[in-house]
Design an enzyme around this catalytic site. Structure first.
Site, PDB file in Angstrom:
ATOM      1  N   GLU A 138       0.816  -1.202   0.000  1.00 19.44           N
ATOM      2  CA  GLU A 138       0.000   0.000   0.000  1.00 19.44           C
ATOM      3  C   GLU A 138       0.856   1.261   0.000  1.00 19.44           C
ATOM      4  O   GLU A 138       1.942   1.288   0.562  1.00 19.44           O
ATOM      5  CB  GLU A 138      -0.911   0.014   1.229  1.00 19.44           C
ATOM      6  CG  GLU A 138      -1.977  -1.055   1.223  1.00 19.44           C
ATOM      7  CD  GLU A 138      -2.992  -0.861   0.109  1.00 19.44           C
ATOM      8  OE1 GLU A 138      -3.200   0.282  -0.316  1.00 19.44           O
ATOM      9  OE2 GLU A 138      -3.556  -1.864  -0.351  1.00 19.44           O
TER      10      GLU A 138
ATOM     11  N   ASP B 255       4.901   4.103   2.495  1.00 21.71           N
ATOM     12  CA  ASP B 255       6.049   4.958   2.223  1.00 21.71           C
ATOM     13  C   ASP B 255       6.543   5.661   3.481  1.00 21.71           C
ATOM     14  O   ASP B 255       7.739   5.786   3.715  1.00 21.71           O
ATOM     15  CB  ASP B 255       5.700   6.031   1.179  1.00 21.71           C
ATOM     16  CG  ASP B 255       5.520   5.418  -0.197  1.00 21.71           C
ATOM     17  OD1 ASP B 255       5.608   4.172  -0.302  1.00 21.71           O
ATOM     18  OD2 ASP B 255       5.296   6.172  -1.135  1.00 21.71           O
TER      19      ASP B 255
ATOM     20  N   GLY C   2      29.334   4.342 -14.620  1.00 19.52           N
ATOM     21  CA  GLY C   2      28.842   5.720 -14.641  1.00 19.52           C
ATOM     22  C   GLY C   2      27.317   5.748 -14.642  1.00 19.52           C
ATOM     23  O   GLY C   2      26.663   4.726 -14.380  1.00 19.52           O
TER      24      GLY C   2
ATOM     25  N   ASP D 251      23.540   5.544 -15.691  1.00 23.97           N
ATOM     26  CA  ASP D 251      22.765   4.808 -16.694  1.00 23.97           C
ATOM     27  C   ASP D 251      21.282   4.927 -16.356  1.00 23.97           C
ATOM     28  O   ASP D 251      20.933   5.208 -15.208  1.00 23.97           O
ATOM     29  CB  ASP D 251      23.214   3.335 -16.749  1.00 23.97           C
ATOM     30  CG  ASP D 251      23.131   2.656 -15.393  1.00 23.97           C
ATOM     31  OD1 ASP D 251      22.002   2.498 -14.877  1.00 23.97           O
ATOM     32  OD2 ASP D 251      24.182   2.318 -14.808  1.00 23.97           O
TER      33      ASP D 251
ATOM     34  N   ASP E 101      28.621   2.655  -7.844  1.00 26.75           N
ATOM     35  CA  ASP E 101      28.197   2.521  -9.236  1.00 26.75           C
ATOM     36  C   ASP E 101      27.608   1.125  -9.465  1.00 26.75           C
ATOM     37  O   ASP E 101      28.216   0.126  -9.088  1.00 26.75           O
ATOM     38  CB  ASP E 101      29.422   2.754 -10.144  1.00 26.75           C
ATOM     39  CG  ASP E 101      29.037   2.937 -11.604  1.00 26.75           C
ATOM     40  OD1 ASP E 101      27.825   2.970 -11.900  1.00 26.75           O
ATOM     41  OD2 ASP E 101      29.963   3.051 -12.432  1.00 26.75           O
ATOM     42  N   ILE E 102      26.437   1.086 -10.049  1.00 25.22           N
ATOM     43  CA  ILE E 102      25.786  -0.204 -10.351  1.00 25.22           C
ATOM     44  C   ILE E 102      26.060  -0.485 -11.830  1.00 25.22           C
ATOM     45  O   ILE E 102      25.691   0.316 -12.703  1.00 25.22           O
ATOM     46  CB  ILE E 102      24.260  -0.117 -10.089  1.00 25.22           C
ATOM     47  CG1 ILE E 102      23.976   0.338  -8.655  1.00 25.22           C
ATOM     48  CG2 ILE E 102      23.590  -1.459 -10.393  1.00 25.22           C
ATOM     49  CD1 ILE E 102      24.542  -0.545  -7.566  1.00 25.22           C
TER      50      ILE E 102
ATOM     51  N   SER F 114       8.841   2.194  -5.166  1.00 27.81           N
ATOM     52  CA  SER F 114       8.076   2.855  -4.107  1.00 27.81           C
ATOM     53  C   SER F 114       8.801   2.741  -2.775  1.00 27.81           C
ATOM     54  O   SER F 114       8.588   3.561  -1.890  1.00 27.81           O
ATOM     55  CB  SER F 114       6.701   2.210  -3.950  1.00 27.81           C
ATOM     56  OG  SER F 114       5.799   2.786  -4.823  1.00 27.81           O
TER      57      SER F 114
END
Ligand SMILES: *[C@@H]1O[C@H](CO)[C@@H](O)[C@H](O)[C@H]1NC(C)=O
Ligand SMILES: *[C@@H]1O[C@H](CO)[C@@H](O)[C@H](O)[C@H]1NC(C)=O
Ligand SMILES: *[C@@H]1O[C@H](CO)[C@@H](O)[C@H](O)[C@H]1NC(C)=O
Ligand SMILES: *[C@@H]1O[C@H](CO)[C@@H](O)[C@H](O)[C@H]1NC(C)=O
Ligand SMILES: *[C@@H]1O[C@H](CO)[C@@H](O)[C@H](O)[C@H]1NC(C)=O
Ligand SMILES: *[C@@H]1O[C@H](CO)[C@@H](O)[C@H](O)[C@H]1NC(C)=O
Length: 516
Positions: free
Chosen positions: A231, A235, A495, A497, A472-473, A430
């Protein structure tokens, strides 16, 4: 059916306007899933929101860019409510032109925003159709009970009145979609003058050509909370779990139209003298469903809030390159679908990651490029470096000159929450957006304690001095949660993306960058 019909002018103002309409917004068909029910009854009373052009959007943009860019002389000297208002309010000419129009037509608008740039008018469908060359109809959608009242075409003042509406039940084609505007030719001197005068404002009417339902529930909705199975009001709990002891308010906006809800939120914040310094929202919808003028007006609202020193944060979406939520019918379609408000250049949009060592971008992390907003100046180098990594035969269809998103990411898969006393895993950007918002709130807390200004509009800082404060992923493919991994999508790279942005924040490094 071709509009306009012949009007009976109500006054000289309307008489002039009737020949000088400008196409405001049109769409060839309602978005997928919406079903046309029939013409709205002439006597049905509808409420239209009219957005008047702010008098100096460019000036505010320039000012905000300066305030938010490290190294500038006024860095982080955020503006007051009244200072922002001087840019955001409509000019006296705009207000008086609009007043003339409404009084000539017997309408009584209500000002509904502190900056005076949004008004609401109630009028019967018959009058709305006549005044705006519109064709209000009822539409329904499997996710709602009842119907909404919308028009596919709406024209306003400024040029020749040429709002051609496609025939009902005629499938849209490329050609039919492009013949809708005829440029003003200025045949009559008085029309040209009037047009020049009246184009100082452009009504934006969120729930007229905009098809953005706000429905709470689950990820199967065409929009709605950008998470599957949790829900929206979680959050606040995600955020509270991380930013412990940071004061938190939950703003609940009534169910209805998402554009209206987003606008209500900005109007509410515009009117607060001492607003929160971080605002996070985990809602979005496919950008095209808003229409360009409504999206732009809402996005300019985030510009105004950013200028007051508020960090505006949005979830990027959970459909990978295929919108807020992907579905199985879309998997072989290589036209990518950007999500708004994540594409607004004045919000910080947050994608999702999963796993550790390596931490990778979630397949569902929405990202890509806007069709409405150009690449922001703060991200020009990052975006062009990413584009160079794409192979020449890349099959994805997207707007390479658009604003790239998301900007950053945080964990969003198997996100641990306590629900009914049990620890369970939730998923979605979310969860990622409030996590990032919490980190910004914690950093603001340290800045305030050190008597420094808060971070405010983040992006120019994130893409410059703060960009190295992220992990960095470099792995991940955002084909979607449902669409198989073999589907065309973007890949995470070294970098920035458009799946993970700069990556996930390293708190100590980001705090150090903030304190510099
Ligand atoms: C999936 O997307 C297609 C195309 O956007 C749409 O027609 C269909 O209604 C969607 N299905 C679901 C279950 O949302
Ligand atoms: C616009 O939205 C408001 C609030 O959701 C609603 O009361 C009104 O009827 C809507 N108007 C149209 C034209 O759908
Ligand atoms: C959630 O999804 C299920 C399965 O598609 C659907 O039947 C249900 O109505 C949805 N619930 C809400 C509240 O939208
Ligand atoms: C593919 O997706 C785009 C973007 O949503 C849409 O405009 C187009 O109609 C789709 N094409 C097909 C063949 O469904
Ligand atoms: C691509 O983006 C640019 C910059 O925002 C915009 O001007 C253009 O209309 C977009 N093109 C399409 C096909 O949406
Ligand atoms: C997307 O990733 C999630 C998490 O790893 C996985 O459960 C799901 O099966 C993936 N979706 C597809 C279509 O492979």
């Amino acid at each position: 059916m071709i509009f306009p019909r012949v009007l009976t002018p109500l006054s000289s103002v309307v008489a002039a306007l009737a020949t000088t309409m400008i196409l405001h917004e049109q769409r060839a068909e309602a978005p997928a899933g919406f079903i046309r029910v029939g013409a709205a009854p002439a006597s049905e009373v509808i409420t239209l929101r009219v957005g008047l052009t702010s008098n100096n959007v460019d000036g505010l943009d320039e000012q905000l860019t300066s305030i938010a860019t490290p190294g500038s002389s006024n860095f982080r000297q955020w503006l007051s409510m009244d200072e922002v208002k001087t840019y955001a309010q409509p000019s006296a000419e705009t207000v008086s032109a609009f007043d003339d129009f409404v009084s000539a037509n017997g309408l009584t608008p209500t000002v509904i925003s502190p900056n005076g740039d949004w008004l609401s008018i109630r009028l019967p469908v018959s009058k709305a159709n006549e005044l705006f060359t519109a064709d209000f109809e009822h539409f329904t959608h499997p996710s709602i009970n009842g119907y909404i009242t919308r028009t596919l075409c709406l024209a306003t003042f400024g040029a020749k009145r040429t709002c051609h509406i496609l025939q009902h039940n005629t499938p849209a084609t490329e050609t039919s979609n492009t013949l809708l505007v005829t440029a003003y030719t200025g045949q009559h001197a008085e029309e040209a003058d009037l047009a020049q005068f009246l184009t100082t404002f452009h009504p934006d009417i969120p729930n007229s050509t905009t098809f953005t339902l706000l429905t709470l529930g689950n990820g199967t909705n065409p929009q709605g909370p950008l998470d599957a199975g949790v829900e929206a009001d979680l959050d606040i709990e995600y955020a509270a779990g991380i930013a412990t002891n940071v004061p938190l308010d939950f703003l609940s906006v009534a169910e209805g139209d998402l554009g209206t809800a987003l606008f209500d939120t900005t109007a509410y914040l515009d009117g607060i003298a001492d607003p929160p310094t971080v605002v996070t929202t985990s809602y979005g919808n496919d950008e095209a469903n808003f229409g360009a003028s409504v999206a732009t007006k809402i996005c300019n609202g985030y510009m105004a809030l950013g200028a007051r020193g508020i960090s505006i944060i949005f979830a990027s979406g959970d459909g990978g390159v295929r919108g807020g939520h992907d579905n199985i019918t879309q998997c072989t379609n290589n036209t990518f679908i950007p999500v708004f408000p994540a594409t607004c250049p004045f919000v910080t949009s947050v994608g999702g990651t999963q796993d550790f060592a390596p931490e990778k971008a979630m397949n569902s992390s929405s990202g890509g490029f806007s069709n409405f907003f150009p690449t922001a100046s703060y991200q020009a180098a990052a975006v062009s470096a990413f584009l160079e990594t794409l192979p020449g035969d890349f099959a994805g269809i997207f707007n390479a000159s658009g604003r790239g998103y998301p900007d950053v990411s945080t964990q969003g898969w198997n996100f641990q929450i306590v629900h009914d006393g049990e620890v369970v895993g939730a998923r979605g950007t979310s969860a990622s957006a409030p996590t990032f918002a919490s980190i910004i709130a914690l950093i603001n807390d340290r800045l305030v304690a050190a008597q420094k200004p808060v971070l405010g509009f983040l992006n120019p800082w994130l893409y410059s001095t703060a960009s190295s404060a992220f992990t960095d992923i470099t792995t991940g493919h955002n084909s979607g949660l449902i669409c198989p991994a073999s589907c065309v999508a973007f890949d995470a790279t070294v970098g920035w993306d458009p799946l993970s942005g700069w990556g996930t924040p390293n708190f100590a490094d980001l705090l150090a960058a903030a304190m510099e």
